[in-house]
Design an enzyme around this catalytic site. Sequence first.
Site, PDB file in Angstrom:
ATOM      1  CG  ASP A  13      -1.695  -1.048   1.147  1.00 25.52           C
ATOM      2  OD1 ASP A  13      -2.286  -1.486  -0.336  1.00 25.52           O
ATOM      3  OD2 ASP A  13      -2.509  -1.616   2.301  1.00 25.52           O
ATOM      4  CE  LYS A  16       1.715  -1.907  -4.404  1.00 28.98           C
ATOM      5  NZ  LYS A  16       1.834  -2.114  -3.042  1.00 28.98           N
ATOM      6  N   GLY A  40      -4.674  -4.120  -4.042  1.00 29.42           N
ATOM      7  CA  GLY A  40      -5.469  -2.954  -4.638  1.00 29.42           C
ATOM      8  C   GLY A  40      -5.046  -1.889  -4.455  1.00 29.42           C
ATOM      9  CG  HIS A  41      -2.385  -1.549  -6.792  1.00 28.54           C
ATOM     10  ND1 HIS A  41      -0.973  -2.622  -8.191  1.00 28.54           N
ATOM     11  CD2 HIS A  41      -1.819  -2.247  -5.585  1.00 28.54           C
ATOM     12  CE1 HIS A  41      -0.359  -3.780  -7.373  1.00 28.54           C
ATOM     13  NE2 HIS A  41      -0.612  -3.456  -5.838  1.00 28.54           N
ATOM     14  CD  GLN A 220       0.614  -8.954  -2.721  1.00 30.01           C
ATOM     15  OE1 GLN A 220       1.078  -9.423  -3.191  1.00 30.01           O
ATOM     16  NE2 GLN A 220      -1.082  -8.372  -2.894  1.00 30.01           N
TER      17      GLN A 220
HETATM   18  P1  GDP Z   1      -0.880   0.659  -3.069  1.00 32.42           P
HETATM   19  O1  GDP Z   1      -1.624  -0.735  -3.286  1.00 32.42           O
HETATM   20  O2  GDP Z   1       0.558   0.120  -3.217  1.00 32.42           O
HETATM   21  O3  GDP Z   1      -1.634   0.694  -4.528  1.00 32.42           O
HETATM   22  O4  GDP Z   1      -1.106   1.645  -2.111  1.00 32.42           O
HETATM   23  P2  GDP Z   1      -2.790   1.838  -1.943  1.00 32.42           P
HETATM   24  O5  GDP Z   1      -3.776   2.431  -3.922  1.00 32.42           O
HETATM   25  O6  GDP Z   1      -3.467   0.539  -1.496  1.00 32.42           O
HETATM   26  O7  GDP Z   1      -3.234   2.778  -0.894  1.00 32.42           O
HETATM   27  C1  GDP Z   1      -2.264   3.642  -1.128  1.00 32.42           C
HETATM   28  C2  GDP Z   1      -3.519   4.830  -0.469  1.00 32.42           C
HETATM   29  O8  GDP Z   1      -2.304   6.411  -0.299  1.00 32.42           O
HETATM   30  C3  GDP Z   1      -4.640   4.820  -1.894  1.00 32.42           C
HETATM   31  O9  GDP Z   1      -5.019   5.436  -1.406  1.00 32.42           O
HETATM   32  C4  GDP Z   1      -4.013   6.610  -2.306  1.00 32.42           C
HETATM   33  O10 GDP Z   1      -4.804   7.402  -3.337  1.00 32.42           O
HETATM   34  C5  GDP Z   1      -3.382   6.911  -1.444  1.00 32.42           C
HETATM   35  N1  GDP Z   1      -2.179   8.185  -2.118  1.00 32.42           N
HETATM   36  C6  GDP Z   1      -0.875   7.973  -3.122  1.00 32.42           C
HETATM   37  N2  GDP Z   1       0.082   8.271  -3.172  1.00 32.42           N
HETATM   38  C7  GDP Z   1      -0.625   9.737  -2.584  1.00 32.42           C
HETATM   39  C8  GDP Z   1       0.690  10.505  -1.832  1.00 32.42           C
HETATM   40  O11 GDP Z   1       1.375  11.005  -1.733  1.00 32.42           O
HETATM   41  N3  GDP Z   1      -0.299  11.579  -0.415  1.00 32.42           N
HETATM   42  C9  GDP Z   1      -2.011  11.182  -0.536  1.00 32.42           C
HETATM   43  N4  GDP Z   1      -2.338  11.976   0.892  1.00 32.42           N
HETATM   44  N5  GDP Z   1      -2.283  10.193  -0.342  1.00 32.42           N
HETATM   45  C10 GDP Z   1      -1.569   9.141  -1.697  1.00 32.42           C
HETATM   46  P1  IMO Z   2      -0.885  -4.131  -1.946  1.00 28.54           P
HETATM   47  O1  IMO Z   2      -0.630  -5.314  -3.237  1.00 28.54           O
HETATM   48  C1  IMO Z   2      -0.983  -4.640   1.777  1.00 28.54           C
HETATM   49  C2  IMO Z   2      -1.234  -8.620   3.381  1.00 28.54           C
HETATM   50  C3  IMO Z   2      -2.716  -9.368   4.349  1.00 28.54           C
HETATM   51  C4  IMO Z   2      -1.434 -10.193   5.004  1.00 28.54           C
HETATM   52  C5  IMO Z   2      -0.071 -10.990   4.748  1.00 28.54           C
HETATM   53  C6  IMO Z   2      -1.302 -11.820   4.419  1.00 28.54           C
HETATM   54  O2  IMO Z   2      -2.379  -3.225  -2.173  1.00 28.54           O
HETATM   55  O3  IMO Z   2       0.454  -3.395  -1.626  1.00 28.54           O
HETATM   56  P2  IMO Z   2      -2.641 -12.984   1.681  1.00 28.54           P
HETATM   57  O4  IMO Z   2      -3.848 -12.389   1.781  1.00 28.54           O
HETATM   58  O5  IMO Z   2      -1.897 -12.131   0.620  1.00 28.54           O
HETATM   59  O6  IMO Z   2      -1.983 -14.145   1.867  1.00 28.54           O
HETATM   60  O7  IMO Z   2      -2.232 -12.129   3.325  1.00 28.54           O
HETATM   61  O8  IMO Z   2      -0.251 -10.024   3.096  1.00 28.54           O
HETATM   62  N1  IMO Z   2      -1.537  -7.900   2.573  1.00 28.54           N
HETATM   63  C7  IMO Z   2      -0.874  -6.637   2.090  1.00 28.54           C
HETATM   64  N2  IMO Z   2      -0.909  -5.692   2.689  1.00 28.54           N
HETATM   65  N3  IMO Z   2      -0.955  -4.384   0.373  1.00 28.54           N
HETATM   66  C8  IMO Z   2      -0.627  -5.699  -0.109  1.00 28.54           C
HETATM   67  O9  IMO Z   2      -0.737  -5.482  -1.161  1.00 28.54           O
HETATM   68  C9  IMO Z   2      -1.742  -6.663   0.512  1.00 28.54           C
HETATM   69  N4  IMO Z   2      -1.900  -8.072   0.150  1.00 28.54           N
HETATM   70  C10 IMO Z   2      -1.640  -9.112   1.338  1.00 28.54           C
HETATM   71  O10 IMO Z   2      -2.791  -7.831   5.074  1.00 28.54           O
HETATM   72  O11 IMO Z   2      -1.395  -9.539   6.661  1.00 28.54           O
HETATM   73 MG    MG Z   3      -3.112  -1.461  -1.786  1.00 30.14          MG
END
Ligand code: GDP
Ligand code: IMO
Ligand code: MG
Length: 434
Positions: A13, A16, A40-41, A220
């Site tokens: 998270d 990415k 979840g991106h 991840q």
């Molecule tokens: P990912 O899994 O690495 O793609 O990240 P996620 O989408 O799960 O979580 C990142 C969260 O941070 C999302 O809600 C993005 O919209 C938000 N985000 C990404 N970059 C920034 C930033 O520079 N500032 C803020 N405030 N939010 C950001």
């Molecule tokens: P993105 O790509 C954050 C965590 C789960 C759990 C562990 C194992 O959005 O960064 P799993 O379902 O993969 O067997 O769970 O890994 N986990 C993540 N945490 N971002 C993710 O993906 C994750 N994918 C799995 O919360 O701790």
């Molecule tokens: Mg994510």
Amino acid sequence: MPATVILGAQWGDEGKGKLVDRLAEQATWVARFQGGNNAGHTVVLGDQVLKFHLLPSGITRKECNLVLGDGMVIDPWVLNDELVNWKESSDEDPRGERLFVSERAHIILPYHRYMDSLDSKIGTTGRGIGPTYADKINRIGLRFGDLSEVNGDSNWAESTSERMNASLDAAGSTERVSKQSLLDDISWICDNFSSAIANTGLMLDNALKLGENVILEGAQGCLLDIDQGTFPYVTSSVTSRGNSTHGAGIHPGHVEEVIGITKAYITRVGNGAMPTELLDEVGDHLGTVGHEFGTTTGRKRRCGWFDAVVMRHAQRINGFTGLALTKLDVLGGLDEIKICVAYELDGQEIREMPSSASALERCKPIYITMPGFPSQTLTEWLGIAKKANSEGKGFSALPSAAQHYIKQLETLVGVPCTSVGVGPDRDATIDLVE
Ligand code: GDP
Ligand code: IMO
Ligand code: MG
């Protein structure tokens, strides 16, 4: 053009999706290479918030081809839902046109979800990821390329459902898989995805030979890597650079740039040690201002100070050529900002992560403290980013305390920052000016 790898450097998270969407403007291919819909991106385009679990984040760029690569595990029903949502917003069905599913990728079936729902130790996403990879390692999993061989095969369905039911029974689940439901599921997957199944490694290799730009989108993060993460509180795939090409079906020589994404602090969803976790009002600030709720499960993310021990570990495993720092804006309004530079373990100072989960639980962070900088609204930050990029100011557009913070992180990790995120929007990123 060579391939560029985008990897999470923490516990996932890191942002990415946002970076891949941005870089995909210059790419003709974006490929996922591991993981599945545990990811979840998020991509934010003005008022539109797009959340992708399987679809590569480059889907937002119409000229970009998309690959769900060899090393992935894919829930076809989740993929179909995402495609239906995408069709509603874009009037496009990319499957077989610009979206291709590897014939080597493994299929998540309802059985795998039932097994995963029994987890109470790791805090998985419950999406069937671990059980599907377990079947792959046990060499009994089902791949997209093998679907046509089992479609309509009632002997296969009988023996497979018997095996699944025996495992469910032994694991204490009351769920069962019938032979007919398995046959129906396979038939449905064939009907919906046959046109998209391809030798995607070959397609990427051909594109690279033609000089096209390929982005490999990690899911991840390094600390969730099955080998190099905080085992056993990890996911079930290799999330790191070494697997980016392997899981995409191309060789490592194609890669020139590897960008490690890191928040300006750190978060974690699920169980396992997190030495810099903050259970105080600063943790609340990071969670509230940063909207730290999981994109896949909606769970509250645990928040803490930036951990340079974690980042040095991620750097050793991945050899990042650059760091993309995200969520710097979220630190705005804190009087002081701490950075963990080492741990104290049983009275000794250590600078490397211990491999044992119980030792990591006992690690206490050793901090340095930096001055904070004022909070601003997301609109103000977006304005700063747009101005910085259009006037070529780079990071000098940021408050001076924020610039010092970035310099300190670069020194501690030993990698230059190539961009800094100051908001969720696609345009809220400041690029480095050399
Ligand atoms: P990912 O899994 O690495 O793609 O990240 P996620 O989408 O799960 O979580 C990142 C969260 O941070 C999302 O809600 C993005 O919209 C938000 N985000 C990404 N970059 C920034 C930033 O520079 N500032 C803020 N405030 N939010 C950001
Ligand atoms: P993105 O790509 C954050 C965590 C789960 C759990 C562990 C194992 O959005 O960064 P799993 O379902 O993969 O067997 O769970 O890994 N986990 C993540 N945490 N971002 C993710 O993906 C994750 N994918 C799995 O919360 O701790
Ligand atoms: Mg994510």
